[in-house]
Design a protein around this motif. Structure first.
Motif, PDB file in Angstrom:
ATOM      1  N   GLU A  56       0.961  -1.301  -0.086  1.00  0.00           N
ATOM      2  CA  GLU A  56       0.080   0.051   0.142  1.00  0.00           C
ATOM      3  C   GLU A  56       0.765   1.166  -0.166  1.00  0.00           C
ATOM      4  N   LEU A  57       2.040   1.136   0.959  1.00  0.00           N
ATOM      5  CA  LEU A  57       2.842   2.481   1.043  1.00  0.00           C
ATOM      6  C   LEU A  57       3.744   2.544  -0.308  1.00  0.00           C
ATOM      7  N   ALA A  58       4.098   1.447  -0.890  1.00  0.00           N
ATOM      8  CA  ALA A  58       4.742   1.505  -2.088  1.00  0.00           C
ATOM      9  C   ALA A  58       4.009   2.110  -3.269  1.00  0.00           C
ATOM     10  N   ALA A  59       2.738   1.551  -3.306  1.00  0.00           N
ATOM     11  CA  ALA A  59       2.073   2.516  -4.228  1.00  0.00           C
ATOM     12  C   ALA A  59       1.917   3.830  -4.236  1.00  0.00           C
ATOM     13  N   LYS A  60       1.707   4.276  -2.519  1.00  0.00           N
ATOM     14  CA  LYS A  60       1.435   5.557  -2.612  1.00  0.00           C
ATOM     15  C   LYS A  60       2.658   6.445  -2.924  1.00  0.00           C
ATOM     16  N   TYR A  61       3.948   5.863  -2.578  1.00  0.00           N
ATOM     17  CA  TYR A  61       5.117   6.910  -2.556  1.00  0.00           C
ATOM     18  C   TYR A  61       5.920   6.345  -4.332  1.00  0.00           C
ATOM     19  N   GLU A  62       5.073   5.563  -4.827  1.00  0.00           N
ATOM     20  CA  GLU A  62       5.524   4.981  -6.201  1.00  0.00           C
ATOM     21  C   GLU A  62       7.098   4.493  -6.155  1.00  0.00           C
ATOM     22  N   VAL A  63       7.144   3.356  -5.327  1.00  0.00           N
ATOM     23  CA  VAL A  63       8.486   3.083  -5.084  1.00  0.00           C
ATOM     24  C   VAL A  63       8.267   1.250  -4.837  1.00  0.00           C
ATOM     25  N   THR A  64       9.139   0.649  -4.383  1.00  0.00           N
ATOM     26  CA  THR A  64       8.962  -0.740  -3.972  1.00  0.00           C
ATOM     27  C   THR A  64       8.754  -1.167  -2.823  1.00  0.00           C
ATOM     28  N   ASP A  65       8.388  -2.091  -2.452  1.00  0.00           N
ATOM     29  CA  ASP A  65       8.001  -2.527  -1.063  1.00  0.00           C
ATOM     30  C   ASP A  65       9.402  -2.493  -0.060  1.00  0.00           C
ATOM     31  N   SER A  66      10.286  -3.014  -0.829  1.00  0.00           N
ATOM     32  CA  SER A  66      11.794  -3.015  -0.222  1.00  0.00           C
ATOM     33  C   SER A  66      12.246  -1.684   0.244  1.00  0.00           C
ATOM     34  N   ALA A  67      11.878  -0.689  -0.612  1.00  0.00           N
ATOM     35  CA  ALA A  67      12.254   0.848  -0.482  1.00  0.00           C
ATOM     36  C   ALA A  67      11.472   1.081   0.909  1.00  0.00           C
ATOM     37  N   ILE A  68      10.131   0.935   0.810  1.00  0.00           N
ATOM     38  CA  ILE A  68       9.404   1.228   2.216  1.00  0.00           C
ATOM     39  C   ILE A  68      10.262   0.542   3.472  1.00  0.00           C
ATOM     40  N   ALA A  69      10.555  -0.594   3.246  1.00  0.00           N
ATOM     41  CA  ALA A  69      11.268  -1.421   4.436  1.00  0.00           C
ATOM     42  C   ALA A  69      12.430  -0.604   5.015  1.00  0.00           C
ATOM     43  N   ILE A  70      13.144  -0.050   3.961  1.00  0.00           N
ATOM     44  CA  ILE A  70      14.109   0.688   4.122  1.00  0.00           C
ATOM     45  C   ILE A  70      13.826   1.935   4.697  1.00  0.00           C
ATOM     46  N   ALA A  71      12.871   2.661   3.914  1.00  0.00           N
ATOM     47  CA  ALA A  71      12.427   4.011   4.767  1.00  0.00           C
ATOM     48  C   ALA A  71      11.933   4.010   6.257  1.00  0.00           C
ATOM     49  N   TRP A  72      11.331   2.688   6.496  1.00  0.00           N
ATOM     50  CA  TRP A  72      10.895   2.701   7.987  1.00  0.00           C
ATOM     51  C   TRP A  72      12.213   2.561   8.760  1.00  0.00           C
ATOM     52  N   ILE A  73      13.242   1.908   8.556  1.00  0.00           N
ATOM     53  CA  ILE A  73      14.481   2.099   9.029  1.00  0.00           C
ATOM     54  C   ILE A  73      14.971   3.726   9.295  1.00  0.00           C
ATOM     55  N   LEU A  74      15.084   4.182   8.218  1.00  0.00           N
ATOM     56  CA  LEU A  74      15.562   5.728   7.970  1.00  0.00           C
ATOM     57  C   LEU A  74      14.612   6.615   8.606  1.00  0.00           C
ATOM     58  N   ARG A  75      13.481   6.252   8.946  1.00  0.00           N
ATOM     59  CA  ARG A  75      12.492   7.340   9.450  1.00  0.00           C
ATOM     60  C   ARG A  75      12.939   7.531  11.198  1.00  0.00           C
ATOM     61  N   HIS A  76      13.690   6.482  11.899  1.00  0.00           N
ATOM     62  CA  HIS A  76      14.054   6.654  13.155  1.00  0.00           C
ATOM     63  C   HIS A  76      14.853   7.841  13.232  1.00  0.00           C
ATOM     64  N   PRO A  77      14.452   8.468  14.361  1.00  0.00           N
ATOM     65  CA  PRO A  77      15.642   9.735  14.648  1.00  0.00           C
ATOM     66  C   PRO A  77      16.791   9.460  14.932  1.00  0.00           C
ATOM     67  N   ALA A  78      17.238   8.078  15.278  1.00  0.00           N
ATOM     68  CA  ALA A  78      18.706   7.859  15.550  1.00  0.00           C
ATOM     69  C   ALA A  78      19.377   7.753  14.351  1.00  0.00           C
ATOM     70  N   LYS A  79      18.915   8.131  13.168  1.00  0.00           N
ATOM     71  CA  LYS A  79      19.810   8.282  11.946  1.00  0.00           C
ATOM     72  C   LYS A  79      20.490   6.929  11.927  1.00  0.00           C
ATOM     73  N   ILE A  80      19.605   5.768  11.891  1.00  0.00           N
ATOM     74  CA  ILE A  80      20.240   4.384  11.540  1.00  0.00           C
ATOM     75  C   ILE A  80      20.819   4.349   9.984  1.00  0.00           C
ATOM     76  N   GLN A  81      22.056   3.784   9.912  1.00  0.00           N
ATOM     77  CA  GLN A  81      22.536   3.330   8.419  1.00  0.00           C
ATOM     78  C   GLN A  81      22.071   2.183   8.096  1.00  0.00           C
TER      79      GLN A  81
END
Length: 305
Positions: free
Chosen positions: A241-266
């Motif tokens: 659902e989110l991949a469709a919204k942001y026009e990316v793949t589901d793998s990109a959303i899974a990484i975006a979830w990690i990047l969203r954390h304010p700890a600035k995880i790489q």
């Protein structure tokens, strides 16, 4: 690609790094395509370890990139040491020997970052300090860090080290979240409330250590990839659902979830597929909303108290 600063260092690197464990299975030509594709996408940190392919991954990488002083300045090389067959080894001699081996295979005079791979309960922290001091004085390693260590283990090393530890590499993904689960369930009487790592997430944030997330698509202990897995229908539906919204793949959303954390995880992404890496790289341009982040956490089978 967006960049981040690693720990207390002045190293500015890509928000996503490329893990080179699987490079040992590539030909030189294949590895060349993977590396230059990564560079074109803005990925400039390449994560190695002396045990990856029994050293072959480092060797193939150096051959494929045609290591030269000009190219060397464009990349950040990170390697790890401390794992031997049947044991972990943080002895001074093993650390120094491992670095010498990595430098030879990578055809370089120095590593930007050296990580201690897995905790050695027989560690003599004075020996680690001596090894680090010698390697830094010789210009063979610029920065140091650890992998898979808890706050007590890090503090034991820091008592003797003169160098900052700028990184802690930890397993973290949508389907592996113990370092945040306990923080949601403080003082609760169930399994999710168990503090398994002595509060490593908060510790790293307080001490300006960058967390690198290894296996960001895995569930369990390297049991498989959760993307598209039939056992996780709710999570995959939300990812799609989110991949469709942001026009990316589901793998990109899974990484975006990690990047969203304010700890600035790489995230350390280990794919050797050029198109998949290009798709994943788009995650750095996405900032999930708070609601989307929590929706994914809950879709992964978690509950909030």
């Amino acid at each position: 690609m967006k960049s981040i600063e690693l720990g207390t260092s002045n190293l500015n690197t890509s928000a996503i790094s490329l893990g080179c464990m699987r490079m040992s299975g590539l030909t030189k030509a294949e590895a060349q395509h993977v590396i230059h594709n990564a560079l074109d996408l803005g990925v400039n940190l390449f994560d190695h370890a002396d045990i990856y392919g029994r050293g072959l991954s480092e060797q193939i990488f150096a051959d494929a990139i045609d290591m030269s002083p000009t190219i060397r300045e464009e990349i950040i090389l990170q390697s790890k040491c401390g794992i031997r067959k049947g044991q972990f080894d943080f002895s001074k001699q093993h650390i120094i020997n491992s670095v010498e081996g990595s430098l030879k295979r990578l055809k370089t005079d120095y590593l930007d970052i050296l990580l201690l791979h897995r905790p050695d309960t027989l560690v003599e922290p004075e020996e680690v300090a001596e090894a680090f001091a010698e390697l830094k004085a010789a210009g063979k390693v610029k920065h140091f860090g650890v992998s898979n260590q808890n706050p007590g283990q890090i503090e034991l090393l820091k008592k003797y080290l003169e160098e900052d530890l700028i990184i802690n590499q930890l397993q973290f993904s949508l389907m592996h979240t113990p370092m945040i689960d306990a923080g949601f369930n403080v003082n609760m009487a169930h399994d999710k409330a168990i503090v398994r790592d002595n509060g490593i997430l908060e510790y790293c944030r307080l001490n300006n250590m960058t967390i690198q997330a290894w296996s960001p698509f895995q569930f369990g202990m390297m049991e498989g990839v959760f993307i598209g897995h039939k056992e996780f229908p709710e999570l995959n539906q939300k990812l799609q659902e989110l991949a469709a919204k942001y026009e990316v793949t589901d793998s990109a959303i899974a990484i975006a979830w990690i990047l969203r954390h304010p700890a600035k995880i790489q995230p350390v992404v280990g794919t050797m597929n050029q198109q998949r890496l290009a798709d994943i790289a788009k995650a750095t341009e996405i900032k999930l909303t708070r609601e989307e982040w929590y929706d994914l956490y809950l879709a992964a089978g978690n509950k909030l108290p």
